[in-house]
Design an enzyme around this catalytic site. Structure first.
Site, PDB file in Angstrom:
ATOM      1  N   HIS B 171      63.151  58.770  50.052  1.00 50.24           N
ATOM      2  CA  HIS B 171      64.629  58.872  49.983  1.00 50.24           C
ATOM      3  C   HIS B 171      64.971  60.356  49.822  1.00 50.24           C
ATOM      4  CE1 HIS B 171      65.118  54.536  49.787  1.00 50.24           C
ATOM      5  NE2 HIS B 171      64.150  54.498  48.896  1.00 50.24           N
ATOM      6  N   PRO B 173      67.014  62.850  50.618  1.00 49.69           N
ATOM      7  CA  PRO B 173      68.196  63.565  50.094  1.00 49.69           C
ATOM      8  C   PRO B 173      68.378  63.408  48.583  1.00 49.69           C
ATOM      9  CG  PRO B 173      68.746  62.379  52.106  1.00 49.69           C
ATOM     10  CD  PRO B 173      67.377  61.904  51.689  1.00 49.69           C
ATOM     11  N   ASP B 174      67.794  62.351  48.005  1.00 47.54           N
ATOM     12  CA  ASP B 174      67.890  62.159  46.548  1.00 47.54           C
ATOM     13  C   ASP B 174      67.087  63.190  45.776  1.00 47.54           C
ATOM     14  OD1 ASP B 174      69.337  59.880  46.983  1.00 47.54           O
ATOM     15  OD2 ASP B 174      67.741  58.478  46.435  1.00 47.54           O
ATOM     16  N   HIS B 175      66.132  63.809  46.438  1.00 49.41           N
ATOM     17  CA  HIS B 175      65.145  64.586  45.691  1.00 49.41           C
ATOM     18  C   HIS B 175      65.308  66.091  45.840  1.00 49.41           C
ATOM     19  CE1 HIS B 175      63.594  60.699  45.052  1.00 49.41           C
ATOM     20  NE2 HIS B 175      63.256  60.523  46.314  1.00 49.41           N
TER      21      HIS B 175
END
Lengths: 432, 405
Positions: B171, B173-175
């Site tokens: 995921h 873009p979350d990181h």
């Protein structure tokens, strides 16, 4: 290594007060707080090429004066492809340059001469932040920047950091994505690891560099202590691997591409009538899984009976490759005659975690982005028509984020910057 | 070092799952007091998600949670109770930042909308980071990090040549994109408040944030009207530029030749003298036209050597090359990360000793040392008594009433 120079510079807040006394800055000084922007009055000397250029742009977008100091030939990043049709890259830069350097200024100096180096040192001495990109293409040596008296933040960005056995290695985005570990996690199990599109290591590195620089500046302004940051792209990528590090550390499993054994069979991009949609319907998102079953049932889709069988109720079984292949065939059969828009409408209506896989060409028609007037029209030096740029990465409740100008032509601001420097030196001399 | 650059700044932090806590972690690592307001009955999904020490599940055993929450304090309450709202209001009165990453409307339902919070703390900095922003026709679309990749072009553009879109394996873009745009915005807001006395509301649409990280291909499209097809690991500008199979099983090395000089060096190291002498391949344009011929020849060589060896030999001659690392390689074999002291060991009452990634920079030549993540509700009583001045009896009553969890 510490740049703590409090002995030389006891009250940094006074020394680093607005330093550019050019006419435009004089107006800025008397502006009421209604028009102050978060980094108004902060001067940043920008010696970045690719990895760090987005970091300084983030500051420029909030009012910092970011000055690219370039050799007379222009810095190498102007030539990064692709070029812009009809524009001389030497003077105006290519596409990456245009995006990463909006809102900045450009000053050219003959950095091969002592006179040029002295001007650079003067500029650095009047700056609160220097962002430096190490590597063979660097025009100046980091040590020369660190030798300039005064307390400030010097942020070095490089592919592997300034120390260690890889410090002289040559990096690129693909190399950073590989050595950082994100390429391993992407792609399909029976194929090579896969790079992410869009030069992601540039953005990941710059984002960490910008946030850390902002925090270091906060300390500089509170205590007068300067700091040196040594940001590594490899470390930045390795810091952003979701939970792969912990999966190995705690459970001794190596996360791998395709999500085999980790990702649910329903999490992927699927072909539909006019493109692709992304769906996530694992048991951990019961509304999404139940919503898909309900939708299939309502439409009398015969494949749904298979999804009621026991193996689909077991989380571990659902993470196996065979289940993934089976679900793909089944789901693509279900959506073969449905458009991306129908799928999105159903996602909203049924609370499914599902969305179209948008092309870049779709973004300016995305109804949400249209509604929020996301894209900005920016005038680029050398072009006679404005160009759409991505808008603010975050919305502030006051209009503090702005793209005021496109990336600068080579040396566009030399005279104005040097005049401002001379005036501030004169002012400083008068006060001494 | 344990930098205290942000000492004195307090967050009432309602973020959970991935992107939000990864943002506020940066602040606790620099000395801010991050009060993680969580619930024992509706637990942070990352606490429940694992991986767990030895694979044994437990609310305080998740390594994923641990990695996103170093140095924070945990206050565990039933957020739907009226009394917990009052406690939260008391905390907000002493806080600088209120942060959340719920969907639109969730904070309002908890009585914690911006207007309500601003009424009790006029100069508050208020961060929201819903997927698609707070308002608009798709604001209520549900999503995870991969959904953000899907609607921003990142998934479309990431995939093998001639095949469908795949997107990042995480995921993504979350990181990075979203937590650090958020962190940068919070620092700007703190600075703005210091200068003007005014707080700010930050509405971070994770989609809008991530599209900036697709700014390079987006701007190319905007300028040309042409969108490139997926190219796998190749480049439209340089060749060879790919990930090559090496001697071991699942053993890979990236090679990215960006200059003609690097091309000659590659040929020399690999013994491809015939290719080196071919004038048609002297420049990138010619190499792009014969990319398959070149890749075949290079693969014949890389197949004979381990990836680490391929990397070292090519880098010694100035050719950009990098072994494709997995988590085990990074933690056990990578000389660079080891040399720079990237891995930190922290002890934890339930997880025991485990490894953490350092913030990805050296600060004044040193690592930023981390402090362990909190157990669920570990600091509830301390916070109520020491920060808010509640008596022990009041705290016990709140526990008896099920307000504290």
């Amino acid at each position: 290594m510490s740049l703590d120079r409090t002995a030389q510079n006891k009250d940094c807040r006074i020394k680093t007060a607005p330093i550019d006394v050019s006419p435009s800055r004089q107006i800025a000084i008397v502006m009421s707080t209604q028009t102050l922007r978060p980094y108004t009055g902060i001067r940043i000397i920008d010696l970045t090429r690719e990895l760090g250029a987005y970091a300084t742009r983030l500051f420029a977008d909030l009012g910092a004066e970011v000055i690219r100091v370039e050799s007379k030939q222009g810095r190498a990043d102007r030539q990064n492809p692709p070029g812009v049709a009809g524009l001389d890259p030497h003077r105006f830069g290519g596409v990456p340059y245009a995006f990463l350097n909006a809102n900045k200024k450009s000053l050219t100096l003959d950095l091969a001469t002592a006179a040029g180096q002295n001007v650079l040192a003067d500029l650095v001495s009047h700056a609160q932040i220097v962002v430096y990109e190490a590597g063979a293409q660097a025009d100046v040596a980091l040590a020369d920047l660190l030798a300039v008296p005064g307390a400030r933040i010097v942020t070095s960005v490089s592919y592997f950091g300034l120390t260690g056995p890889y410090s002289q290695y040559v990096g690129t985005d693909l190399i950073a994505q590989s050595l950082g570990g994100i390429a391993w996690l992407s792609g399909e199990p029976d194929k090579p690891p896969l790079q992410l599109a869009g030069q992601q290591s540039v953005f990941v590195t710059s984002l960490y560099a910008a946030a850390a620089t902002a925090i270091a500046l906060w300390d500089l302004e509170a205590t007068g202590h300067g700091h040196v940051l040594d940001v590594s792209a490899q470390e930045a990528i390795a810091h952003s691997l979701q939970n792969a590090i912990q999966v190995y550390d705690l459970e001794k499993r190596v996360s791998s591409r395709g999500g085999e054994g980790v990702r649910d069979a329903t999490e992927a991009a699927y072909a539909c009538k006019d493109g692709y949609v992304f769906l996530a319907a694992p048991l951990a998102l019961p509304a999404s899984w139940n919503g898909i079953i309900q939708w299939m049932t309502e439409e009398g889709f015969e494949g749904v009976s298979r999804l009621h069988e026991a193996d689909w109720a077991d989380r571990a079984t659902r993470c196996k490759a065979a289940m993934r292949s089976e679900f793909k065939l089944l789901f693509e059969r279900f959506v073969a005659n449905k458009t991306k828009q129908e799928m999105r409408d159903n996602a909203l209506k049924r609370k499914l975690v599902m969305a179209p896989v948008s092309k870049l060409a779709d973004l300016q028609d995305d109804p949400q982005l249209v509604y929020r007037q996301y894209f900005q029209q920016v005038s680029m030096a050398g072009l006679d028509h404005p160009v759409a740029f991505p808008g603010a990465p975050y919305r502030l409740s006051e209009p503090l984020w702005q793209i005021e100008r496109g990336a600068p032509a080579l040396g566009q601001d030399s005279e104005a910057v040097l005049a401002g420097l001379a005036a501030s030196q004169k002012t400083a001399g008068g006060q001494a | 070092m344990f930098p205290q650059f942000l000492k004195g700044i307090r967050f009432a932090d309602l973020t959970w799952a991935g992107a939000g806590p990864f943002s506020t972690k940066l602040f606790s690592d620099f000395g801010a007091e991050i009060i993680k307001v969580e619930s024992g009955s509706r637990v942070d999904p990352v606490r429940a998600g694992g991986p767990f020490r030895d694979g044994i599940a437990g609310i305080n055993r998740s390594g994923y949670f641990a990695s996103r929450n170093t140095g924070k304090k945990s206050l565990a309450m039933n957020l739907k109770s009226r009394k917990s709202r009052d406690i939260l209001y008391d905390i907000i009165r002493t806080s600088d930042v209120v942060s959340n990453n719920f969907g639109p409307g969730a904070m309002e339902r908890l009585g914690l909308g911006y207007d309500e919070v601003k009424a009790i703390k006029p100069d508050i900095i208020y961060l929201s980071m819903p997927m698609y922003g707070e308002d608009g026709p798709l604001a209520s679309l549900l999503g995870v990090g991969m959904t953000i990749s899907a609607v921003t072009g990142l998934m479309w553009q990431t995939g093998y040549q001639g095949e469908g879109p795949i997107g990042p394996g995480t995921h993504f873009p979350d990181h990075a994109a979203n937590p650090y745009h958020a962190a940068f915005a919070i620092m700007a807001a703190l600075r703005h408040r210091r200068a003007t006395g005014r707080g700010l509301k930050i509405d971070l649409s994770q989609v809008e944030s991530t599209i900036n990280c697709m700014g390079l291909p987006f701007l190319e499209y905007a300028l040309t009207g042409q969108e490139r097809e997926r190219m796998g690991n190749r480049s439209p500008f340089h060749a060879p530029h790919n990930i090559f199979a090496c001697a071991g099983a699942d053993d890979w090395c990236a090679i990215a030749v960006e200059t003609d000089r690097q091309w000659q060096a590659l040929c020399q190291v690999t013994g491809l003298s015939e290719l080196a002498a071919d004038p048609a391949l002297a420049h990138a344009q010619g190499r792009l036209q014969q990319v398959e011929r070149i890749e075949q020849a290079v693969t014949q060589w890389t197949r004979q050597h381990g990836a680490k060896d391929v990397m070292a030999r090519l880098q010694a001659e100035g050719v950009p090359a990098g072994m494709v690392m997995n988590s085990r390689h990074l933690m056990e074999e990578d000389d660079q990360l080891r040399h720079r002291g990237y891995w930190q060991t922290l002890d934890h009452p339930e997880i025991g000793e485990s490894q953490f990634t350092s913030p990805p920079f050296l600060l004044d030549g040193e690592r930023v040392n981390l402090r362990r993540p909190p157990l669920l509700g570990e600091h509830s009583e301390d916070l109520l008594q020491q920060l808010l001045g509640y008596s022990a009896a009041q705290v016990q009553a709140l526990r008896d009433d099920g307000v504290l969890e």
